[in-house]
Design an enzyme around this catalytic site. Structure first.
Site, PDB file in Angstrom:
ATOM      1  N   HIS A 490       0.829  -1.210   0.000  1.00 15.59           N
ATOM      2  CA  HIS A 490       0.000   0.000   0.000  1.00 15.59           C
ATOM      3  C   HIS A 490       0.863   1.259   0.000  1.00 15.59           C
ATOM      4  O   HIS A 490       0.699   2.133  -0.863  1.00 15.59           O
ATOM      5  CB  HIS A 490      -0.909  -0.015   1.238  1.00 15.59           C
ATOM      6  CG  HIS A 490      -1.724   1.222   1.424  1.00 15.59           C
ATOM      7  ND1 HIS A 490      -3.066   1.282   1.131  1.00 15.59           N
ATOM      8  CD2 HIS A 490      -1.396   2.475   1.883  1.00 15.59           C
ATOM      9  CE1 HIS A 490      -3.528   2.496   1.391  1.00 15.59           C
ATOM     10  NE2 HIS A 490      -2.518   3.245   1.850  1.00 15.59           N
ATOM     11  N   GLU A 491       1.774   1.346   0.951  1.00 17.99           N
ATOM     12  CA  GLU A 491       2.593   2.555   1.049  1.00 17.99           C
ATOM     13  C   GLU A 491       3.488   2.721  -0.178  1.00 17.99           C
ATOM     14  O   GLU A 491       3.772   3.848  -0.603  1.00 17.99           O
ATOM     15  CB  GLU A 491       3.429   2.540   2.328  1.00 17.99           C
ATOM     16  CG  GLU A 491       2.604   2.595   3.614  1.00 17.99           C
ATOM     17  CD  GLU A 491       1.651   3.777   3.673  1.00 17.99           C
ATOM     18  OE1 GLU A 491       1.929   4.821   3.055  1.00 17.99           O
ATOM     19  OE2 GLU A 491       0.606   3.657   4.341  1.00 17.99           O
ATOM     20  N   HIS A 494       1.760   4.650  -2.830  1.00 19.18           N
ATOM     21  CA  HIS A 494       1.927   6.102  -2.660  1.00 19.18           C
ATOM     22  C   HIS A 494       3.285   6.536  -3.209  1.00 19.18           C
ATOM     23  O   HIS A 494       3.401   7.591  -3.860  1.00 19.18           O
ATOM     24  CB  HIS A 494       1.855   6.475  -1.181  1.00 19.18           C
ATOM     25  CG  HIS A 494       0.486   6.499  -0.604  1.00 19.18           C
ATOM     26  ND1 HIS A 494      -0.542   7.231  -1.154  1.00 19.18           N
ATOM     27  CD2 HIS A 494      -0.029   5.887   0.506  1.00 19.18           C
ATOM     28  CE1 HIS A 494      -1.640   7.079  -0.410  1.00 19.18           C
ATOM     29  NE2 HIS A 494      -1.353   6.271   0.595  1.00 19.18           N
ATOM     30  N   HIS A 497       3.329   6.853  -6.906  1.00 23.58           N
ATOM     31  CA  HIS A 497       2.664   8.096  -7.299  1.00 23.58           C
ATOM     32  C   HIS A 497       3.640   9.271  -7.216  1.00 23.58           C
ATOM     33  O   HIS A 497       3.701  10.118  -8.115  1.00 23.58           O
ATOM     34  CB  HIS A 497       1.462   8.316  -6.379  1.00 23.58           C
ATOM     35  CG  HIS A 497       0.449   9.276  -6.907  1.00 23.58           C
ATOM     36  ND1 HIS A 497      -0.637   9.695  -6.170  1.00 23.58           N
ATOM     37  CD2 HIS A 497       0.335   9.920  -8.097  1.00 23.58           C
ATOM     38  CE1 HIS A 497      -1.361  10.539  -6.872  1.00 23.58           C
ATOM     39  NE2 HIS A 497      -0.787  10.706  -8.053  1.00 23.58           N
TER      40      HIS A 497
END
Length: 697
Positions: A490-491, A494, A497
């Site tokens: 998940h991290e 980020h 991105h």
């Protein structure tokens, strides 16, 4: 290898000093990739740097205001966007450390500077002369020949002025300044209290027999924590999840589970010097006052005005749609728990501290999957290789470890050069995975430097993933839970991105709060795919790849427990919204009683508490996700539907779909609004079907 330019030569000019300063923050960072010399920077350097940064930006703003030429995009909007470079540099270096390597000195400096930062921002966005120039450009925007990014920067700056009170009367502006200053200090105090409560609330065990069922690695970690706290020969657990969650999941001792459960959920609610009840109530009241001043009925309306959801009604419509099937599923799980209790010859009604323990037993009974067995294949260094494998397969990225070549802010953090498909350096990535007393709880992605441009040259970002994963104890491997692996993926979503963002203006870099979780949550979908597991899920002793039979069990059991997980998440999201849609503050508001009453009215099972109680709910009370915790569910509608775009092709690494996702979602920053970007990728608006299917609801 072709290299992207990664230094900004203008730093020295911005500092107004041609010769080298005694303060490293005023010099060009000469370490590889322009990384800060962390060990050379003192707390006084940070204080001096932030004060000078504010002073320089004030002068830059005055220069814009005093410009005698007619306002244009370049001399007003672009000039504003460029202003504050030194402050961005200093705060970009300080802020990640203040949350991951905090010290008493850092926390004191944060409190000292918080009201100054609030006033500095208000000085800019309540400046009537500056707003007049911005408004003049805004009103001519259709005829200026601006490209899409320039148009968005102009709109964002104009909207920020309006939302910051630029159109208020002088009396109203003065009141708003007071509110902003007080809110910034209260939110900071809340966060600092929570950091203390998380790391300094302990449950201590004297007898090892009380730890029956707890894995050996967790017992060793608890012994080490006790020794570090002057309690050698005992076992201690703090309220970081890697410390307390295994107790709730594996310990046979029900009394110990109850102690840990209550200690965790009552952080900030212990009527001590770090109690957050009154602070939370004051924050809610001041936010409502601010919303009314800005012309809104409640704070949620103000917060949502610039997000995809737009209105509280849209948020409740989504949360309520999922609440009913989630509660139904949770009640089925509770009945399974009752059966497991009866199997032991006991008859008590399950409580909150029984949920994880007996649900784990029920999962084993139903699916013959033992998470302790799975952990043996999830060693953290191997997991990181799986994360990198997915990024390579999707986007052609490769990762070269450079830990020994660059400055270190934390000995356990690893640094990587991120190399794009064409051989250019795309970013620098720090992976900081383990808990420590100076690090706040949870997991997050931040950066020491965001992506920007110096002329035509792209300045690469320096990105950090901070997590609190299970650390190795006494030379043992750092084996992770399934939840931890999902968090790492998940991290890193980020981080992807941040790596790929490619915008010319600072004001176009951000996306809506309820869009920001799309890149992170979609990345979780690859974590336990058989092809990916075959790359990284290797037994820590034998190196054997995880057996396909076990992979199948993981897949079959993946939806089990989603009733609990969904209800605890929705409960927190609804509590956040319920407080921020208030149009009147109840007399002597007790946020804990308010939360309990509202959730009882909705029929929450008594065995489930919100994922975060209000006194430890940093997402909303710390200010980052205020009236916004729903964003994870909103983004899950997007990510589940977006992953279907890959799955529908029969190839989860489909290069055309990956290229489109990178082009329309990861690269543009906030040049377009979230729904426009999503529809450009998917060809339509998202559907909720995939979310409900993925959660087994």
């Amino acid at each position: 290898m072709k290299k992207t330019i990664i230094m900004a030569a203008a730093v020295a000019m911005l500092c107004g000093c041609a010769k080298k300063s005694d303060n490293p923050l005023f010099n060009e960072f000469t370490a590889p990739y322009g990384i800060a010399p962390f060990s050379e920077i003192t707390i006084e350097h940070y204080r001096e740097g932030m004060l000078k940064g504010m002073e320089e930006q004030k002068a830059e703003i005055e220069a814009i205001v005093n410009n005698t030429e007619e306002p244009t995009f370049e001399n007003t909007i672009a000039a504003m966007d460029r202003s504050g470079e030194l402050m961005r540099k200093v705060r970009g270096t300080f802020s990640p450390l203040s949350s991951s390597n905090s010290t008493d000195e850092m926390r004191a400096l944060e409190k000292e500077l918080s009201p100054m930062f609030s006033s500095h921002s208000d000085d800019i966005y309540m400046n009537a002369e500056l707003f007049a120039r911005v408004k003049a450009v805004y009103e001519q925007r259709e005829g200026l020949g601006l490209n899409a990014e320039q148009q968005k920067v102009l709109e964002n700056i104009y909207d920020r002025f309006v939302n910051s009170g630029a159109e208020l009367s002088d009396e109203q502006k003065a009141k708003l300044r007071e509110l902003n200053k007080e809110l910034s200090m209260l939110q900071l105090t809340f966060s600092q209290n929570l950091l203390h409560e998380t790391n300094n609330t302990f449950v201590t065990v004297d007898n090892i027999e009380e730890l029956a069922g707890l894995p050996e690695a967790n017992i060793a970690a608890a012994a080490k924590m006790a020794e570090q706290n002057g309690q050698a020969g005992k076992w201690m657990f703090n309220m970081q999840r890697p410390s307390c969650n295994p107790v709730l999941q594996y310990c046979e001792n029900r009394e110990l589970r109850e102690k840990v459960y209550n200690a965790y959920y009552n952080r900030g609610n212990q009527d001590n010097d770090y109690d957050n009840k009154a602070i939370s109530a004051k924050i809610v009241a001041l936010r409502l006052e601010k919303a009314r001043l800005m012309g809104f009925d409640n704070y949620a309306q103000l917060a949502l005005d610039s997000r995809m959801a737009k209105t509280p009604e849209a948020v409740y419509a989504l949360l309520d749609q999922v609440w009913t099937p989630a509660v139904k599923k949770a009640k089925e799980e509770i009945e399974d728990i009752r059966q497991e209790i009866r199997k032991e010859g006991k008859s008590f009604e399950p409580a909150g501290w029984d949920y994880m323990y007996y649900l784990d037993k029920a999962k084993k009974a139903k699916y013959a999957v033992d998470e302790q067995q799975v952990r043996e294949y999830l060693e953290i260094n191997n997991v990181m290789q799986g994360v990198f494998y997915v990024a390579n397969k999707l986007y052609g990225l490769t990762f070269k470890e450079i830990t020994s070549e660059v400055p270190s802010y934390e000995p356990t953090a690893k640094a990587y050069e991120v190399i794009d498909r064409d051989g250019t350096t795309l970013a620098i990535f720090y992976s900081d995975n383990f808990p420590r007393e100076s690090k706040r709880a949870g997991a997050w992605c931040t950066s020491f430097r965001g992506q920007s441009y110096e002329g035509d040259e792209r300045i690469i970002p320096i990105v950090i993933n901070c997590c609190n994963m299970t650390a190795a104890a006494d030379g043992a491997p750092a084996l992770q839970s399934i939840d931890n692996v999902e968090t790492i993926f998940h991290e890193f979503g980020h981080a992807l991105h941040s790596f790929m963002r490619d915008v010319k203006y600072n004001g176009a870099s951000g996306v809506e709060r309820d869009f920001v979780e799309l890149p992170s949550q979609i990345n979780e979908h690859w974590a336990f795919h058989p092809e990916v597991l075959a790359v990284y899920a290797k037994h820590y002793k034998t190196g054997e790849i995880i057996p396909m039979e076990l992979v199948k069990k993981i897949d079959e059991s993946s939806k089990y427990g989603q009733g609990f997980a969904t209800v605890e998440y929705l409960a927190a999201s609804l509590s956040d919204m319920d407080l921020h849609v208030l149009t009147e503050i109840p007399e002597n508001l007790n946020v804990m009683d308010f939360e309990a009453q509202k959730l009882a009215e909705r029929g929450i099972p008594q065995q489930i508490l919100p994922r975060y109680r209000m006194t430890n709910f940093s997402h909303t009370m710390g200010g980052g996700y205020t009236a916004g915790y729903y964003s994870y569910m909103w983004a899950e509608v997007l990510d589940a539907d977006a992953f279907d775009a890959f799955a529908e092709t029969g190839d989860i690494f489909n290069q055309e779909v990956a290229a489109a996702f990178r082009k329309y979602v990861l690269t543009p920053g906030g040049i377009d609004d979230g729904m426009t970007m999503y529809k450009a990728f998917r060809g339509r608006e998202p559907k909720i079907d995939a979310l409900l299917r993925n959660r087994g609801l």
